[in-house]
Design a protein around this motif. Structure first.
Motif, mmCIF file in Angstrom:
data_model
loop_
_atom_site.group_PDB
_atom_site.id
_atom_site.type_symbol
_atom_site.label_atom_id
_atom_site.label_comp_id
_atom_site.label_asym_id
_atom_site.label_seq_id
_atom_site.Cartn_x
_atom_site.Cartn_y
_atom_site.Cartn_z
ATOM 1 N N PRO A 107 15.466 82.427 34.168
ATOM 2 C CA PRO A 107 16.042 81.098 33.922
ATOM 3 C C PRO A 107 14.950 80.032 33.875
ATOM 4 C CG PRO A 107 16.410 81.756 36.186
ATOM 5 C CD PRO A 107 15.776 82.930 35.500
ATOM 6 N N LEU A 108 15.337 78.833 33.579
ATOM 7 C CA LEU A 108 14.392 77.729 33.427
ATOM 8 C C LEU A 108 13.600 77.424 34.695
ATOM 9 C CD1 LEU A 108 16.630 75.433 31.251
ATOM 10 C CD2 LEU A 108 14.445 76.441 30.566
ATOM 11 N N ASP A 109 14.146 77.746 35.845
ATOM 12 C CA ASP A 109 13.414 77.479 37.087
ATOM 13 C C ASP A 109 12.540 78.655 37.521
ATOM 14 O OD1 ASP A 109 15.532 79.116 37.726
ATOM 15 O OD2 ASP A 109 16.094 78.029 39.539
ATOM 16 N N LYS A 110 12.470 79.708 36.699
ATOM 17 C CA LYS A 110 11.662 80.894 37.019
ATOM 18 C C LYS A 110 11.103 81.468 35.708
ATOM 19 C CE LYS A 110 12.046 85.299 39.398
ATOM 20 N NZ LYS A 110 13.013 86.298 39.862
ATOM 21 N N LEU A 111 10.255 80.690 35.038
ATOM 22 C CA LEU A 111 9.744 81.071 33.724
ATOM 23 C C LEU A 111 8.832 82.287 33.793
ATOM 24 C CD1 LEU A 111 8.874 77.539 32.303
ATOM 25 C CD2 LEU A 111 10.931 78.902 31.885
ATOM 26 N N LYS A 112 8.841 83.052 32.718
ATOM 27 C CA LYS A 112 7.967 84.216 32.569
ATOM 28 C C LYS A 112 6.654 83.762 31.962
ATOM 29 C CE LYS A 112 7.135 88.707 31.703
ATOM 30 N NZ LYS A 112 6.871 89.607 32.786
ATOM 31 N N LYS A 113 5.552 84.019 32.646
ATOM 32 C CA LYS A 113 4.218 83.689 32.129
ATOM 33 C C LYS A 113 3.726 84.918 31.369
ATOM 34 C CE LYS A 113 -0.406 82.462 33.755
ATOM 35 N NZ LYS A 113 -1.208 82.216 34.973
ATOM 36 N N LYS A 114 3.402 84.723 30.092
ATOM 37 C CA LYS A 114 3.024 85.860 29.254
ATOM 38 C C LYS A 114 1.828 85.490 28.397
ATOM 39 C CE LYS A 114 5.117 89.810 27.472
ATOM 40 N NZ LYS A 114 5.077 90.895 28.421
ATOM 41 N N ASN A 115 0.881 86.392 28.287
ATOM 42 C CA ASN A 115 -0.278 86.209 27.441
ATOM 43 C C ASN A 115 0.177 86.079 25.987
ATOM 44 O OD1 ASN A 115 -2.638 86.807 25.805
ATOM 45 N ND2 ASN A 115 -3.587 87.493 27.698
ATOM 46 N N ARG A 116 -0.402 85.147 25.261
ATOM 47 C CA ARG A 116 -0.041 84.934 23.852
ATOM 48 C C ARG A 116 -0.185 86.208 23.016
ATOM 49 N NH1 ARG A 116 0.314 79.911 21.698
ATOM 50 N NH2 ARG A 116 -0.100 78.186 23.081
ATOM 51 N N LYS A 117 -1.148 87.032 23.365
ATOM 52 C CA LYS A 117 -1.393 88.258 22.610
ATOM 53 C C LYS A 117 -0.240 89.249 22.726
ATOM 54 C CE LYS A 117 -6.334 88.021 23.553
ATOM 55 N NZ LYS A 117 -7.450 88.716 24.236
ATOM 56 N N HIS A 118 0.592 89.084 23.747
ATOM 57 C CA HIS A 118 1.637 90.048 24.030
ATOM 58 C C HIS A 118 3.016 89.634 23.546
ATOM 59 C CE1 HIS A 118 -1.114 91.519 27.511
ATOM 60 N NE2 HIS A 118 -1.529 91.934 26.327
ATOM 61 N N ILE A 119 3.059 88.615 22.686
ATOM 62 C CA ILE A 119 4.350 88.220 22.108
ATOM 63 C C ILE A 119 4.251 88.194 20.587
ATOM 64 C CG2 ILE A 119 5.087 86.843 24.091
ATOM 65 C CD1 ILE A 119 4.461 84.355 22.219
ATOM 66 N N GLN A 120 5.385 88.367 19.954
ATOM 67 C CA GLN A 120 5.503 88.221 18.511
ATOM 68 C C GLN A 120 6.436 87.050 18.262
ATOM 69 O OE1 GLN A 120 4.215 90.044 15.758
ATOM 70 N NE2 GLN A 120 5.106 88.283 14.722
ATOM 71 N N LEU A 121 5.926 86.026 17.591
ATOM 72 C CA LEU A 121 6.778 84.873 17.278
ATOM 73 C C LEU A 121 7.864 85.272 16.296
ATOM 74 C CD1 LEU A 121 4.279 81.934 16.815
ATOM 75 C CD2 LEU A 121 5.923 82.239 18.640
ATOM 76 N N ILE A 122 9.011 84.690 16.479
ATOM 77 C CA ILE A 122 10.114 84.858 15.540
ATOM 78 C C ILE A 122 10.255 83.519 14.844
ATOM 79 C CG2 ILE A 122 12.578 85.301 15.311
ATOM 80 C CD1 ILE A 122 12.301 86.972 17.931
ATOM 81 N N TYR A 123 9.934 83.498 13.562
ATOM 82 C CA TYR A 123 9.898 82.237 12.824
ATOM 83 C C TYR A 123 11.293 81.804 12.418
ATOM 84 C CZ TYR A 123 4.899 82.579 12.946
ATOM 85 O OH TYR A 123 3.608 82.646 13.391
ATOM 86 N N LYS A 124 12.076 81.521 13.428
ATOM 87 C CA LYS A 124 13.430 81.001 13.245
ATOM 88 C C LYS A 124 13.615 79.919 14.297
ATOM 89 C CE LYS A 124 18.221 82.389 12.907
ATOM 90 N NZ LYS A 124 18.464 81.699 11.671
ATOM 91 N N PRO A 125 13.127 78.716 14.012
ATOM 92 C CA PRO A 125 13.215 77.657 15.021
ATOM 93 C C PRO A 125 14.657 77.247 15.293
ATOM 94 C CG PRO A 125 12.415 76.784 12.944
ATOM 95 C CD PRO A 125 12.525 78.264 12.769
ATOM 96 N N ILE A 126 14.941 76.982 16.544
ATOM 97 C CA ILE A 126 16.238 76.456 16.953
ATOM 98 C C ILE A 126 16.041 74.953 17.071
ATOM 99 C CG2 ILE A 126 18.047 76.472 18.681
ATOM 100 C CD1 ILE A 126 16.297 79.554 17.778
ATOM 101 N N GLN A 127 16.376 74.224 16.023
ATOM 102 C CA GLN A 127 16.039 72.814 15.904
ATOM 103 C C GLN A 127 16.527 71.972 17.083
ATOM 104 O OE1 GLN A 127 13.944 72.250 13.429
ATOM 105 N NE2 GLN A 127 13.594 70.276 14.350
ATOM 106 N N GLU A 128 17.750 72.203 17.504
ATOM 107 C CA GLU A 128 18.313 71.429 18.623
ATOM 108 C C GLU A 128 17.498 71.649 19.896
ATOM 109 O OE1 GLU A 128 22.310 71.609 21.349
ATOM 110 O OE2 GLU A 128 22.530 71.969 19.200
ATOM 111 N N MET A 129 17.092 72.887 20.140
ATOM 112 C CA MET A 129 16.318 73.203 21.327
ATOM 113 C C MET A 129 14.925 72.574 21.253
ATOM 114 S SD MET A 129 16.176 76.922 23.091
ATOM 115 C CE MET A 129 17.824 77.223 22.538
ATOM 116 N N ILE A 130 14.315 72.622 20.093
ATOM 117 C CA ILE A 130 12.985 72.025 19.899
ATOM 118 C C ILE A 130 13.039 70.533 20.174
ATOM 119 C CG2 ILE A 130 11.223 71.476 18.172
ATOM 120 C CD1 ILE A 130 11.884 74.219 16.891
#
Length: 104
Positions: free
Chosen positions: A41-64
């Motif tokens: 949840p938002l109060d317990k974020l996952k810290k992850k190295n950038r190298k270990h994620i794949q971006l999904i190019y589908k922005p959620i405009q409202e969330m941004i």
């Protein structure tokens, strides 16, 4: 390279959470901080190295917009965005609602 990926979806590519979908909540030079609204949840974020994620190019405009304007974001909104993305992905993979390969 553009480093402003806050509010975008990302898929874990390494670690015990491989394949898990998250929303990028914060970022710095080396790490992104992720939430799935459920186990992370938002109060317990996952810290992850950038190298270990794949971006999904589908922005959620409202969330941004909410994250950039420091408006309150809720775990339910994150869960909903992820659920909708997974539903769309499943439909694309199974051919539901789209073009199907039909053999004659």
């Amino acid at each position: 390279m553009n480093r402003n990926h806050i509010g975008m979806l990302a898929e874990s590519r390494a670690g015990h959470d491989k394949g898990q979908i998250y929303v990028i909540i914060k970022e710095d030079e080396e790490y992104v901080y992720l939430s799935d609204g459920r186990l992370r949840p938002l109060d317990k974020l996952k810290k992850k190295n950038r190298k270990h994620i794949q971006l999904i190019y589908k922005p959620i405009q409202e969330m941004i917009e909410n994250l950039q304007n420091d408006k309150e974001l809720r775990n339910e909104e994150i869960k909903r965005a992820i659920r909708l993305f997974q539903k769309e992905r499943l439909e694309e993979q199974s051919g539901i609602g789209g073009k199907r390969n039909v053999k004659s």
